[in-house]
Design a protein around this motif. Structure first.
Motif, PDB file in Angstrom:
ATOM      1  N   LEU A 278       2.868 -11.409  31.562  1.00  0.00           N
ATOM      2  CA  LEU A 278       2.555 -10.130  30.912  1.00  0.00           C
ATOM      3  C   LEU A 278       3.786  -9.231  30.967  1.00  0.00           C
ATOM      4  CD1 LEU A 278      -1.042  -9.310  32.226  1.00  0.00           C
ATOM      5  CD2 LEU A 278      -0.365 -10.230  30.006  1.00  0.00           C
TER       6      LEU A 278
ATOM      7  N   ASP B 262       1.223  -4.176  29.743  1.00  0.00           N
ATOM      8  CA  ASP B 262       0.206  -5.044  29.120  1.00  0.00           C
ATOM      9  C   ASP B 262      -1.067  -5.114  29.953  1.00  0.00           C
ATOM     10  OD1 ASP B 262       1.985  -5.733  27.156  1.00  0.00           O
ATOM     11  OD2 ASP B 262       2.306  -7.794  27.848  1.00  0.00           O
ATOM     12  N   TRP B 263      -2.172  -5.368  29.287  1.00  0.00           N
ATOM     13  CA  TRP B 263      -3.394  -5.757  29.993  1.00  0.00           C
ATOM     14  C   TRP B 263      -4.059  -6.871  29.198  1.00  0.00           C
ATOM     15  CZ3 TRP B 263      -8.488  -3.977  28.382  1.00  0.00           C
ATOM     16  CH2 TRP B 263      -8.471  -3.085  27.314  1.00  0.00           C
ATOM     17  N   ALA B 264      -4.786  -7.736  29.878  1.00  0.00           N
ATOM     18  CA  ALA B 264      -5.263  -8.951  29.226  1.00  0.00           C
ATOM     19  C   ALA B 264      -6.724  -9.183  29.550  1.00  0.00           C
ATOM     20  CB  ALA B 264      -4.447 -10.145  29.710  1.00  0.00           C
TER      21      ALA B 264
ATOM     22  N   ILE C 224      -4.329 -10.123  24.639  1.00  0.00           N
ATOM     23  CA  ILE C 224      -3.401  -9.239  25.370  1.00  0.00           C
ATOM     24  C   ILE C 224      -3.211  -7.947  24.568  1.00  0.00           C
ATOM     25  CG2 ILE C 224      -1.094  -9.038  26.391  1.00  0.00           C
ATOM     26  CD1 ILE C 224      -1.014 -12.068  26.592  1.00  0.00           C
TER      27      ILE C 224
ATOM     28  N   ARG D 180       2.163 -12.703  23.472  1.00  0.00           N
ATOM     29  CA  ARG D 180       3.280 -12.926  24.395  1.00  0.00           C
ATOM     30  C   ARG D 180       3.489 -14.434  24.495  1.00  0.00           C
ATOM     31  NH1 ARG D 180       4.851  -8.038  23.827  1.00  0.00           N
ATOM     32  NH2 ARG D 180       3.679  -6.422  24.927  1.00  0.00           N
TER      33      ARG D 180
END
Ligand code: M6R
Length: 608
Positions: free
Chosen positions: A208, A212-214, A223, A233
């Motif tokens: 990441l 970012d957050w997923a 993502i 990504r």
């Protein structure tokens, strides 16, 4: 620093989480825990323990955790003492969270949540994250939306992994500063602080990016960036993950890593020099070494000492003006940097928060950014314009050894390349310097063939409460590194001093119970250092001499002499790093301290 792992598995995950946490042990920790979704994903269960993972393992054996979805954590205390109640995962209603880093505005958030009637059960900053997400979840009923809303409240540098009771095929990971990687399995999905943690499960990794957050399910990853826009990504196959993290025939990772040095220094040098032709073969990385006007080096701890050696080399052999500072100082110093300069950052992990912040400062000052890193997928590597990798392989022992000497190897090659580009080194000198570098692995191997002298000295050092290290010129950083190593590993107070500073203060400490380790190779400054040794001897000090020269008239004052090989001065720091490492290692072994994970230390310092 804290380690995070999360698994959306096909079968029970508690055992696999524990194994993954063992692979994160090297980062340093003081408590650990695991939470899983049991009863078909509808109930959160957790198990936590203070101290080593063996305690968690024993607790899990007594009270196993079922469930195919889970998160695990090794905690390095920042807010609240190391204890079971402060250990992660933290929970609030249907939410369970593990966290690496610091929530800077946690006091305000805690007060606000307390005013809303939330009761806290720990002293951590992490618990506010769990309560915030749970509060938003109660309002929206969508875990993804709750996460998005909760993130808007959080300030600081943090990585998170979150699971939700009632959502068995869901895990959310956040990276805002400290690294977080997604591992892609076959019908399984993973989160980990690094690829090493995920090595037994997969080598297909997505790192990441900062912000970012997923949202993970077993089959899919979505993502989002800092602005909540969907992003892609790259999925990479990491080689780091393929390395088996074991001690081989050695008692400690540190011993293994010390013994790997001849090989990894050789590998690293071979990347930057052509041993056959005895020439530098510095890759074209867009660095205009002939025109650079000033180099600014910044790093922390051992990496800083490597940079300090680099300063001596670059000034002496390339005629370059070099500034150097500890990253935690440099980042706030507001140093004016002339545009067009080269800013060089040295970091084993490539994740050190202060070094990264110093890099951002240099970037804002229009510097060209180069990074010497051991982890090429790291944040610092990715933020740099040009990356100079050390090929040390994963360094697991918290005390840096092989990464240090590999950093020196890169800096030595850089100094020759710069010296050549700037017309300060002719072909004959280049051949002599590269030839001498080629002999370094052999010299280190022969020193490693007999460690008994270090064991004998260690017995003496173990009785001391303070130890002084002295060195002059390019040996001064080795004295500093020797003192740091001894402090870290044995908890004996040690200080490194420039030998010329002795008379300006530390001479007052000298008495028969203070061992003084003198790094004194037979170089151009030997006579000066010898004069300092005479001053020590005259005051009854006990000397441990690291030198290719015999103690001569000071034989009575020299309690121990490590006979070093005669070296071309250029390579002295690379070879003299070894005895200071071995002295610290054997002292720690003799004293029975935790060699690979010394108390209070973390491998990768991802907070300020
Ligand atoms: O990962 P880094 O090289 O940026 O780490 C810097 C320091 O934290 C590190 O060298 C530390 O001083 C070690 N414990 C030294 O043995």
């Amino acid at each position: 620093m804290c380690g995070i792992v999360g698994i959306l598995g096909k079968g029970p995950v508690a055992g696999a989480l524990l194994e993954a946490l063992k692979r994160l042990e090297y980062r340093g920790y003081d408590s650990a825990g695991i939470a899983t979704l049991a009863e078909d994903g509808t109930a959160l269960k957790r198990c936590r323990a203070e101290g080593k993972l063996a305690n968690l393992e024993a607790a899990l054996a007594k009270d196993p955790l079922p469930g195919r979805t889970g998160i695990g954590h090794t905690r390095w205390a920042t807010h609240g003492a190391p204890s079971e109640r402060n250990a992660h995962p933290h929970m609030s209603g249907p939410v369970s969270v593990v966290h690496n880093g610091i929530i800077e505005n946690f006091s305000e958030l805690r007060s606000a949540l307390a005013a809303e009637g939330v009761a806290f059960e720990s002293d951590t900053d992490t618990e506010v994250v769990a309560h915030l997400i749970a509060r938003e979840l109660a309002r929206t009923e969508s875990p993804t939306e709750a996460m998005r809303r909760a993130l808007a409240h959080l300030k600081g540098a943090f990585a998170l992994a979150v699971i939700f009771a009632g959502h068995e095929d869901l895990m959310i990971g956040v990276r805002n500063g400290p690294p977080l990687a997604i591992g892609h399995g076959e019908g399984e999905m993973y989160l980990g602080s690094d690829a090493i943690a995920l090595a037994p499960f997969t080598n297909r990794i997505t790192f990441l990016e900062d912000g970012d957050w997923a949202v993970l399910t077993r089959e899919r990853v979505q993502i989002f960036d800092r602005s909540h826009r969907a992003v892609t990504r790259p999925l990479t196959r990491t080689t780091a993950a393929a390395h088996l993290v074991d001690k081989g025939n050695h008692r400690h990772f540190m011993a293994k890593e010390i013994h790997e040095q001849p090989e990894v220094i050789g590998h690293t040098l071979a990347r930057y020099v052509d041993f056959g032709a005895k020439r530098v073969a510095f890759p074209d990385l867009g660095l205009d070494l002939a025109r650079i006007r000033r180099v600014t080096i910044s790093a922390c701890g051992t990496a800083y000492y490597a940079g300090l050696v680099g300063k001596y080399w670059l000034e002496r052999w390339a005629g370059l003006a070099v500034d150097i500072d500890i990253a935690s100082e440099f980042r706030y110093r507001e140093a004016p940097l002339e545009p067009g300069g080269l800013a060089l950052f040295v970091s084993q992990s490539g994740e050190t928060a202060d070094t990264l912040a110093a890099l951002h400062y240099a970037r804002a000052q229009s510097q060209q950014i180069a990074a010497i890193v051991n982890v090429t997928e790291s944040t610092i590597a990715r933020a740099a314009d040009c990356v100079l990798p050390t090929l040390a392989g994963p360094e697991i022992g918290v005390a840096s050894t092989k990464a240090f000497t590999c950093q020196l190897a890169v800096l030595a090659a850089l100094a020759i390349a710069a010296g050549k580009a700037r017309g300060r080194i002719d072909e004959a000198q280049e051949q002599a310097l590269v030839g001498a570098l080629g002999e370094v692995p052999r010299h280190i191997s022969s020193l490693l063939a007999d460690e008994s002298p270090y064991e004998a000295i260690a017995h003496d050092l173990a009785k001391a409460s303070d130890v002084l290290y002295l060195g002059r010129g390019i040996n001064y950083p080795i004295a500093l590194e020797g003192a740091l190593k001894l402090k870290e590993l044995s908890y004996i107070h040690a200080e490194g001093y420039a030998a010329g500073e002795l008379k300006h203060g530390p001479i007052a400490l000298i008495e028969e119970n203070l061992p003084i380790i003198v790094v004194a190779p037979g170089d151009a400054l030997f006579e000066k250092t010898f004069a300092n040794m005479q001053e020590v001897a005259a005051r009854g000090g006990r000397i441990v001499l690291l030198s290719d020269r015999a103690p001569g008239e000071l034989a009575d004052a020299v309690a121990h002499h490590i006979a070093m090989p005669e070296l071309l001065p250029f390579t002295i720091p690379l070879v003299y790093a070894l005895p200071v490492q071995l002295l610290a290692y054997h002292t720690a072994v003799f004293m029975g301290t935790d060699v690979d994970q010394p108390r209070n230390l973390a491998k990768s310092v991802t907070v300020e």
